[in-house]
Design an enzyme around this catalytic site. Structure first.
Site, PDB file in Angstrom:
ATOM      1  N   HIS A 457      -8.255   1.442  -5.853  1.00  0.00           N
ATOM      2  CA  HIS A 457      -8.974   0.172  -5.879  1.00  0.00           C
ATOM      3  C   HIS A 457      -9.285  -0.251  -7.308  1.00  0.00           C
ATOM      4  O   HIS A 457      -9.331  -1.432  -7.626  1.00  0.00           O
ATOM      5  CB  HIS A 457     -10.267   0.289  -5.066  1.00  0.00           C
ATOM      6  CG  HIS A 457     -10.016   0.107  -3.608  1.00  0.00           C
ATOM      7  ND1 HIS A 457     -10.846   0.595  -2.642  1.00  0.00           N
ATOM      8  CD2 HIS A 457      -9.004  -0.504  -2.960  1.00  0.00           C
ATOM      9  CE1 HIS A 457     -10.365   0.270  -1.452  1.00  0.00           C
ATOM     10  NE2 HIS A 457      -9.249  -0.378  -1.626  1.00  0.00           N
ATOM     11  N   GLU A 695      14.622   6.421   3.629  1.00  0.00           N
ATOM     12  CA  GLU A 695      13.686   6.984   2.652  1.00  0.00           C
ATOM     13  C   GLU A 695      13.750   8.504   2.605  1.00  0.00           C
ATOM     14  O   GLU A 695      13.029   9.146   1.854  1.00  0.00           O
ATOM     15  CB  GLU A 695      12.260   6.490   2.907  1.00  0.00           C
ATOM     16  CG  GLU A 695      11.775   6.618   4.322  1.00  0.00           C
ATOM     17  CD  GLU A 695      10.400   5.977   4.531  1.00  0.00           C
ATOM     18  OE1 GLU A 695       9.743   5.610   3.554  1.00  0.00           O
ATOM     19  OE2 GLU A 695       9.994   5.865   5.693  1.00  0.00           O
ATOM     20  N   ASP A 719       9.445   6.852  -1.145  1.00  0.00           N
ATOM     21  CA  ASP A 719       9.670   8.166  -0.540  1.00  0.00           C
ATOM     22  C   ASP A 719      11.050   8.713  -0.905  1.00  0.00           C
ATOM     23  O   ASP A 719      11.205   9.916  -1.125  1.00  0.00           O
ATOM     24  CB  ASP A 719       9.503   8.096   0.979  1.00  0.00           C
ATOM     25  CG  ASP A 719       8.036   8.158   1.361  1.00  0.00           C
ATOM     26  OD1 ASP A 719       7.315   8.988   0.788  1.00  0.00           O
ATOM     27  OD2 ASP A 719       7.605   7.355   2.211  1.00  0.00           O
ATOM     28  N   CYS A 766      12.577  -2.059   0.101  1.00  0.00           N
ATOM     29  CA  CYS A 766      11.167  -2.433   0.217  1.00  0.00           C
ATOM     30  C   CYS A 766      10.261  -1.491  -0.573  1.00  0.00           C
ATOM     31  O   CYS A 766       9.050  -1.668  -0.593  1.00  0.00           O
ATOM     32  CB  CYS A 766      10.738  -2.492   1.679  1.00  0.00           C
ATOM     33  SG  CYS A 766      10.870  -0.917   2.520  1.00  0.00           S
TER      34      CYS A 766
HETATM   35  C1  PEP Z   1       8.685   3.657   0.590  1.00  0.00           C
HETATM   36  O1  PEP Z   1       8.583   4.845   0.861  1.00  0.00           O
HETATM   37  O2  PEP Z   1       9.338   3.212  -0.379  1.00  0.00           O
HETATM   38  C2  PEP Z   1       8.001   2.655   1.441  1.00  0.00           C
HETATM   39  C3  PEP Z   1       8.188   1.359   1.283  1.00  0.00           C
HETATM   40  O3  PEP Z   1       7.124   3.127   2.346  1.00  0.00           O
HETATM   41  P1  PEP Z   1       5.621   3.574   1.983  1.00  0.00           P
HETATM   42  O4  PEP Z   1       5.396   3.275   0.524  1.00  0.00           O
HETATM   43  O5  PEP Z   1       4.741   2.786   2.884  1.00  0.00           O
HETATM   44  O6  PEP Z   1       5.652   5.038   2.286  1.00  0.00           O
HETATM   45 MG    MG Z   2       7.753   5.442   2.812  1.00  0.00          MG
END
Ligand code: PEP
Ligand code: MG
Length: 841
Positions: A457, A695, A719, A766
């Protein structure tokens, strides 16, 4: 009552028995740590001289302590200065807390290696609990492992409790341990010996752990290392002098030679030794030139006991009410929604039934309101930190922050306004959200913290305030003297201690360019993301709430590429109902509209993000445990309910369902089966699109087999990076290396795209890599079809796409795949980068 017993200690090794006087180290030969003997070993397995519990095993495996049921405590120490070997040459065969039998093998060691690399191989057996003994073997004799060596005279005290000191605890200022190997046997003995000279009860604290400062074994069990931040607390008549003497002793190295005593903090770490920079992780982008201002909190004086529990109940209730009101003022005056949300979350913590129950129960037991509240908040914060989950660990800081707020109100402690210099670069162990929000941005130019994480935060608030900030710098940053002129280059995660005037000028110019660029990107946010030579790419948003969906649309997002649905499930005591889920997903779907995709990721919780209402076993390695789809398939009802709510919420033509952490084809098939069943139950004939996150390296490597069975892939580089490089994504010391620009990660992206396109499927990214303007040309060149990015960065990423040439990106991407390291990739990409916006709005 006291009873006497004889206890035989066996030889822990075979070898030649020698008197302690032969030990070439005065701490041992003077019997400061305890009386005993030493053996010049001829065997290579250290065995237990008596039955008991392993009360301490040094992480380097060179020393071990056993405590017998009678209380007798024996320390075994293999060789001299062997702590410096860092564990090399030692193989522990037991664990701390384990019960061992006399004669049981404890540690295997490589005598040749130790003899060559340490000061001595002489191995010590010391009775550290102070009992007297009679030797059973003559000095100079050859002994066999397991043979009786000493007869110990043990007095067992029953029903005698050491009188506990009560009263207000006094605390020393935190200090940084200068000992190259932490408080191992010798310095620990010196500290314990000095502490025993005071009547006060004295504790040594490291983070949330503490040890009786009079116990050598307890100090060793703290497993301190060089650079640890520690402090002492003491209760009793001579607490003040005790803290003074012992703090000085700690600062001087407890008898060990340490680097320049003036520098009370560690000399900079080896990799930074010759440099004039300190490195950390960017928490909020930008740069600033200013002077160091060290921020430290004074410890609060808290009485443990109280006489009138109803009075204390009242006091706590009043503190909570006042804190809620103060937080409401902060919410009302917040500069942004993100900031207001943080203080709303703090208000919720003040109403947490578990926390309140715990605090009021302690008051019932006779504790003061302040003590009870502090214990309850600290205990929960410790629990959060210990779960191995980044998000919960960061919430621990919120809990500590809100805990302090209530405590200060109860104790009538007012924060005096800080006398800040102009252009202050604040340095702290960690800043709390309250401190960050209250910063006077006219005076503060930026900050750097020893701890903290880029997703905390505090980082969000710093971005909202536009303050450059670096976190996870390590304790050496706390050693910088006030008023030192430094250059904080948060974009590179570097604090320059001897800034070059040219560099300062450069960064000033860059800052101004970034500001202009940011305004320009925002003006053009609604334009498509299309390269100069006509290649279209979708730039969509990563969101975790309706508010973010709204903001994303206003910033030009072309849909949602990742809805992290776990936000609906976390920090509550029961699963969201069907209706609640439908209401939330529907509102988000309406906001996104029917012209764009909405990718809803199914619940991604598990070992690292536990749910209060889903009992889970403790996991030693939660990132490799029951996460994501694994958990949902183990508890299919949870997934069924979520799928059913998603299906009932959105226009199915643009709805995409995405499964997290998929590793096996069978997981995809089982989840697909559940989706079909739920659709059938709702009378839905045409299924929504189903895809998986890539991932886990296994999924990337098998993308050619997954591709025919999915509608799309979205690559989770966060990940994927941690699993490919075997580096915890939140490890503060690996933060600089766990880099998604690593060619190994880029190669997995390349092969995933190839496999998907061969089957006519699209691929998004993502993970956080997609939100880096530096990465855009590479991802485009690798053929990625969609970039799903953090909401505030949408305009900047779209603008970056518009200035690129797709054909050139393709050539560039192939070149990047052939490089050796993330650093090489970044270096190769930087010259191509225009002065770009990296600020979040
Ligand atoms: C990732 O692992 O890149 C992902 C988008 O998922 P999270 O960050 O929510 O684990
Ligand atoms: Mg992830």
């Amino acid at each position: 009552m006291v009873t006497s017993q004889q206890l035989q200690l066996l030889a822990p090794l075979s070898g030649v028995l020698m008197a302690l006087e032969n030990m070439p180290d005065p701490v041992f030969s003077s019997r400061l740590i305890g009386d005993g003997l030493c053996i010049d070993p001829t065997s290579q397995v250290l065995c237990a001289p008596l039955a008991g519990v392993i009360s301490n095993l040094q992480h380097t495996g060179h020393a071990i302590s056993i405590t017998a049921a009678s209380g007798a405590q024996v320390l075994l120490h293999i060789g001299l200065d062997t702590v410096n070997l860092g564990g090399k040459g030692f193989t522990p065969l037991v664990e701390e807390g384990q019960q061992v039998a006399a004669g049981q093998a404890l540690i295997e060691f490589d005598a040749d290696f130790i003899a060559l690399n340490a000061r001595s191989l002489l191995t010590l057996m010391l009775v550290v609990s102070g009992e007297s003994f009679v030797p059973l073997v003559q000095e100079g004799d050859l002994v066999e492992s397991g043979q009786p060596l000493l007869a110990l005279h043990v007095e067992v005290e029953t029903q005698v409790m050491a009188e506990q000191q009560t009263g207000a605890a006094q605390c020393s200022a935190p200090q940084i341990l200068p000992n190259p190997n932490g408080l191992h046997a010798r310095p620990a003995a010196v500290l314990a010996q000095a502490a025993k000279g005071f009547a006060a009860t004295i504790l040594l604290h490291k983070q949330d752990a503490s040890a009786n400062a009079k116990s050598l074994v307890a100090i060793m069990a703290l497993q301190t290392v060089y650079g640890d931040r520690v402090y002492l607390s003491a209760v009793g008549a001579d607490a003040g002098p005790a803290l003074k003497v012992l703090s000085e002793l700690l600062a001087s190295g407890c008898g060990e030679t340490v680097a320049d005593e003036e520098v009370q903090a560690p000399p900079v770490l080896p990799e930074q030794a010759a440099a004039d920079v300190l490195r950390g992780v960017c928490a909020s982008p930008g740069s600033a030139f200013g002077q160091v201002f060290q921020l430290s909190e004074n410890a609060l004086q808290i009485d443990e006991l109280a006489t009138d529990s109803s009075q204390e109940n009242l006091r706590l209730k009043q503190g909570l009410t006042e804190a809620t009101t103060a937080l409401q003022v902060l919410c009302d005056n917040a500069a942004s929604k993100a900031q207001a949300d943080i203080f709303k979350a703090h208000q919720e913590l003040l109403e947490d039934p578990g926390l309140l129950e715990q605090a009021f129960a302690l008051i019932e037991q006779g504790k003061s309101a302040a003590f009870a509240w502090q214990s309850a908040t600290q205990e929960t914060a410790t629990l959060f930190k210990g779960l191995g989950n980044r998000l919960l660990a960061e919430r621990a800081l919120d809990l500590q922050d809100v805990g302090q707020r209530v405590l200060k109100l109860m104790l009538g402690v007012q924060d005096s306004p800080l006398e800040l210099p102009e252009n202050a670069i604040l340095i702290a162990e960690q800043l709390t959200p309250s401190q960050t929000a209250a910063l006077d941005t006219c005076k503060v130019a930026g900050f750097a913290t020893a701890g903290g994480g880029a997703t905390s935060h505090v980082a969000i608030l710093a971005r909202a305030l536009g303050l450059p900030a670096i976190c996870a710098m390590g304790p050496q940053v706390l050693a910088l003297a006030n008023s030192t002129q430094v250059l904080l280059d948060a974009d590179s995660g570097v604090l320059h201690l001897q800034p070059d005037p040219e560099r300062i000028k450069q960064l000033d110019t860059q800052r101004e360019q970034q500001r202009q660029r940011q305004q320009q990107d925002l003006q053009h946010a609604a334009l498509a993301a299309c390269t100069r030579d006509g290649q279209q790419i979708e730039v969509s948003a990563n969101i975790a709430s309706l508010a973010e969906a709204e903001q994303a649309v206003s910033l030009g997002a072309q849909g949602v590429g990742l809805l992290r649905s776990e936000f609906l499930y976390l920090e509550r005591n029961n699963a969201p109902s069907h209706d609640e889920q439908v209401a939330t997903y529907s509102a988000i779907a309406r906001t996104v509209g029917t012209g764009h995709n909405l990718v809803v990721r199914t619940l991604d919780v598990g070992g690292d993000k536990p749910l209060a209402y889903v009992p889970m076993d403790h996991e030693t390695n939660p990132f490799l445990g029951m996460r994501g789809i694994r958990l949902c398939l183990e508890r299919p009802q949870l997934l069924r309910e979520q799928l059913s709510a998603i299906l009932a919420s959105a226009d199915l033509t643009r709805l995409h369902i995405m499964l997290p952490m998929v590793t096996q084809l069978s997981e995809l098939r089982m989840a697909g089966q559940l989706l079909e069943e739920q659709a059938q139950a709702l009378g839905i004939k045409t299924l929504p699109k189903l895809g998986i996150m890539i991932e886990v390296p296994a999924a990337a490597l098998m993308a050619d087999l997954f591709a025919p069975e999915v509608d799309f892939f979205s690559i989770g580089t966060n990940d994927l990076t941690q699993y490919t490089l075997a580096m915890d994504r939140d490890h503060p010391r690996l933060a600089g290396q766990a880099d998604s620009f690593h060619p190994a990660v880029l190669r997995l992206i390349a092969s995933t795209v190839k496999a998907a396109h061969a089957h006519g499927k699209w691929v998004g990214v993502c993970g956080a890599l997609a939100s880096e303007t530096l990465a855009v040309p590479v991802l485009l060149g690798l053929g990625v079809d969609e970039l799903s990015v953090s909401v505030p960065l949408i305009p900047a990423i779209k603008a970056r796409v518009r200035e690129l040439d797709f054909a050139a990106c393709q050539t560039l991407a192939q070149q990047m795949l052939g490089l050796e390291s993330a650093e090489q990739v970044r270096t190769a990409l930087k010259p191509l980068q225009q002065p770009l916006t990296v600020l979040e709005y």
